[in-house]
Each structure stands twice: as C-alpha cells, then as structure tokens.
Scaffold this motif. Structure first.
Motif, short mmCIF file in Angstrom:
data_model
loop_
_atom_site.label_atom_id
_atom_site.label_comp_id
_atom_site.label_asym_id
_atom_site.label_seq_id
_atom_site.Cartn_x
_atom_site.Cartn_y
_atom_site.Cartn_z
N VAL A 1 0.86 -1.18 0.00
CA VAL A 1 0.00 0.00 0.00
C VAL A 1 0.90 1.24 0.00
O VAL A 1 1.67 1.45 0.94
CB VAL A 1 -0.94 0.01 1.23
CG1 VAL A 1 -1.78 1.28 1.24
CG2 VAL A 1 -1.83 -1.24 1.22
N ILE A 2 0.78 2.02 -1.06
CA ILE A 2 1.57 3.23 -1.20
C ILE A 2 0.63 4.41 -1.05
O ILE A 2 -0.21 4.67 -1.92
CB ILE A 2 2.27 3.28 -2.57
CG1 ILE A 2 3.15 2.04 -2.74
CG2 ILE A 2 3.08 4.58 -2.73
CD1 ILE A 2 3.50 1.73 -4.18
N GLU A 3 0.73 5.10 0.08
CA GLU A 3 -0.08 6.30 0.27
C GLU A 3 0.60 7.42 -0.51
O GLU A 3 1.49 8.09 -0.01
CB GLU A 3 -0.24 6.62 1.75
CG GLU A 3 -1.13 5.64 2.47
CD GLU A 3 -1.52 6.08 3.86
OE1 GLU A 3 -1.58 7.30 4.12
OE2 GLU A 3 -1.76 5.18 4.68
N TYR A 4 0.17 7.57 -1.74
CA TYR A 4 0.88 8.42 -2.70
C TYR A 4 0.86 9.90 -2.34
O TYR A 4 1.68 10.66 -2.84
CB TYR A 4 0.36 8.21 -4.12
CG TYR A 4 -1.03 8.73 -4.32
CD1 TYR A 4 -1.25 10.02 -4.78
CD2 TYR A 4 -2.13 7.94 -4.03
CE1 TYR A 4 -2.52 10.51 -4.95
CE2 TYR A 4 -3.41 8.43 -4.19
CZ TYR A 4 -3.60 9.71 -4.65
OH TYR A 4 -4.85 10.20 -4.80
N LEU A 5 -0.04 10.33 -1.46
CA LEU A 5 -0.02 11.73 -1.03
C LEU A 5 1.16 11.98 -0.09
O LEU A 5 1.69 13.08 -0.04
CB LEU A 5 -1.33 12.13 -0.34
CG LEU A 5 -2.56 12.14 -1.24
CD1 LEU A 5 -3.81 12.45 -0.43
CD2 LEU A 5 -2.39 13.11 -2.39
N ARG A 6 1.56 10.93 0.65
CA ARG A 6 2.72 11.01 1.54
C ARG A 6 4.02 10.64 0.83
O ARG A 6 5.07 11.19 1.11
CB ARG A 6 2.54 10.07 2.74
CG ARG A 6 1.44 10.46 3.66
CD ARG A 6 1.37 9.50 4.80
NE ARG A 6 0.25 9.83 5.66
CZ ARG A 6 0.00 9.25 6.78
NH1 ARG A 6 0.80 8.27 7.22
NH2 ARG A 6 -1.04 9.60 7.51
N THR A 7 3.91 9.66 -0.06
CA THR A 7 5.08 9.15 -0.79
C THR A 7 4.73 9.12 -2.27
O THR A 7 4.38 8.07 -2.80
CB THR A 7 5.44 7.73 -0.29
OG1 THR A 7 5.52 7.73 1.12
CG2 THR A 7 6.75 7.27 -0.89
N PRO A 8 4.80 10.27 -2.94
CA PRO A 8 4.41 10.29 -4.35
C PRO A 8 5.39 9.51 -5.23
O PRO A 8 6.57 9.40 -4.90
CB PRO A 8 4.43 11.78 -4.72
CG PRO A 8 5.05 12.50 -3.59
CD PRO A 8 5.20 11.57 -2.43
N PRO A 9 4.87 8.97 -6.32
CA PRO A 9 5.77 8.31 -7.26
C PRO A 9 6.68 9.34 -7.92
O PRO A 9 6.35 10.53 -7.97
CB PRO A 9 4.82 7.68 -8.29
CG PRO A 9 3.58 8.52 -8.21
CD PRO A 9 3.49 9.00 -6.79
N ALA B 1 4.53 17.28 -8.34
CA ALA B 1 4.67 18.39 -7.39
C ALA B 1 3.44 18.51 -6.49
O ALA B 1 3.56 18.90 -5.33
CB ALA B 1 4.88 19.70 -8.15
N ALA B 2 2.26 18.16 -7.02
CA ALA B 2 1.01 18.21 -6.26
C ALA B 2 0.29 16.87 -6.45
O ALA B 2 -0.61 16.74 -7.29
CB ALA B 2 0.13 19.37 -6.74
N PRO B 3 0.69 15.84 -5.69
CA PRO B 3 0.15 14.50 -5.91
C PRO B 3 -1.36 14.37 -5.77
O PRO B 3 -1.94 13.41 -6.26
CB PRO B 3 0.87 13.63 -4.88
CG PRO B 3 1.82 14.48 -4.18
CD PRO B 3 1.70 15.87 -4.65
N VAL B 4 -2.02 15.35 -5.16
CA VAL B 4 -3.47 15.33 -5.08
C VAL B 4 -4.08 15.34 -6.49
O VAL B 4 -5.23 14.94 -6.68
CB VAL B 4 -4.00 16.52 -4.23
CG1 VAL B 4 -3.80 17.84 -4.95
CG2 VAL B 4 -5.45 16.32 -3.84
N LEU B 5 -3.30 15.72 -7.48
CA LEU B 5 -3.75 15.75 -8.87
C LEU B 5 -3.74 14.38 -9.55
O LEU B 5 -4.25 14.23 -10.65
CB LEU B 5 -2.89 16.72 -9.69
CG LEU B 5 -3.06 18.19 -9.34
CD1 LEU B 5 -1.94 19.02 -9.98
CD2 LEU B 5 -4.43 18.68 -9.78
#
Length: 145
Positions: free
Chosen positions: A30-38, A86-90
């Motif tokens: 499980v990669i929480e991408y907002l904390r650890t973006p690719p 730069a803005a992983p929420v996107l």
C-alpha cells in the motif's frame, strides 16, 4: 503475487479497491501516494501501462488543476506529469499494479480485471454488490455491459 496500490485512505473508491484486493486473498503493498508520491518516471510508466493518456490520469476536480492552469490544452504531457508529481493530489486514484497488468480502478471493481478470479460475494462500503452470492460480477463494471 506482487501487487501494489497507490492509495488514498480518505477516498471511498480507493478503500473499496483495497478491500477487493484483500478479498481476493492478496495483501498488496500500500503506497499512500499523497505522503510518498511516485517519481515522474514511475508515474509515467503507471499511466503508460494502464493504457491511459496523461490527461486521463489527472484529477481535474482538484483546486490546483485550475489554479495551475492545467486545463490549457497546449501543455505537454511532461508539464502535466511535473505538476502531478509536485502536487500528488492531482493524481487520479487508485492505480493498481499486479502481475496481470496496471489499471486506474475507477470504478473500484475494475481491479478484478487484473486479479485472479474472485468468486466469493463482495459488496462495497455503500452496500453495492460487486460479486453476487453465485460468484458472478454485477453492475456497471462488468465487462461486456
């Protein structure tokens, strides 16, 4: 089976997708991408392997999309990828990678296309049945419907 989900625990679709993966007997990375973006390269590869274009993988409903002018059709894929990193929420969610492929799992049952067959009944958080008591997929995510 080496499976990874780019997950946002605040997102119902992401939670349902994770639950379906676990229901299939797989414990994914499980990669929480907002904390650890690719990285930009990882994101580009996920998008490529999923068969999507970069614009299809960007969340247009998030505030930064318009604030950064990402609706400009002249922006390149490289520029969009830079913005997403730069803005992983996107980044659209959830992306899932398994040995059988990569999918953007919207709707969540799309993950079933890249897992070994699941026949045990399953319903989403809201009660929507995805796999019925006979082991058949139901609803709009069923191939051929």
């Amino acid at each position: 089976m080496n499976t990874a989900i780019y997950h946002n625990p605040a997102c119902g679709t992401s939670r349902n997708t994770l639950a379906l993966i676990r229901h299939a007997g797989v414990e994914p990375r499980v990669i929480e991408y907002l904390r650890t973006p690719p990285t930009k390269e990882e994101l580009a590869e996920l998008i490529r392997q999923s068969g999507l274009g970069v614009r299809e993988a960007i969340r247009q409903k998030e505030a930064p999309y318009l604030e950064l002018g990402l609706d400009d059709p002249d922006l390149s894929d490289e520029q969009l990828l830079d913005a997403m990193v730069a803005a992983p929420v996107l980044i659209q969610r959830p992306f899932v990678a398994t040995p059988l492929g990569v999918r953007l799992c919207r709707p969540s049952e799309r993950v079933l296309d890249i897992l070994l067959p699941v026949t045990r009944p399953f319903a989403k958080e809201d009660g929507e049945v995805v796999i019925d008591e006979h082991g058949r997929r139901t609803g709009p995510g069923v191939p051929g419907q």
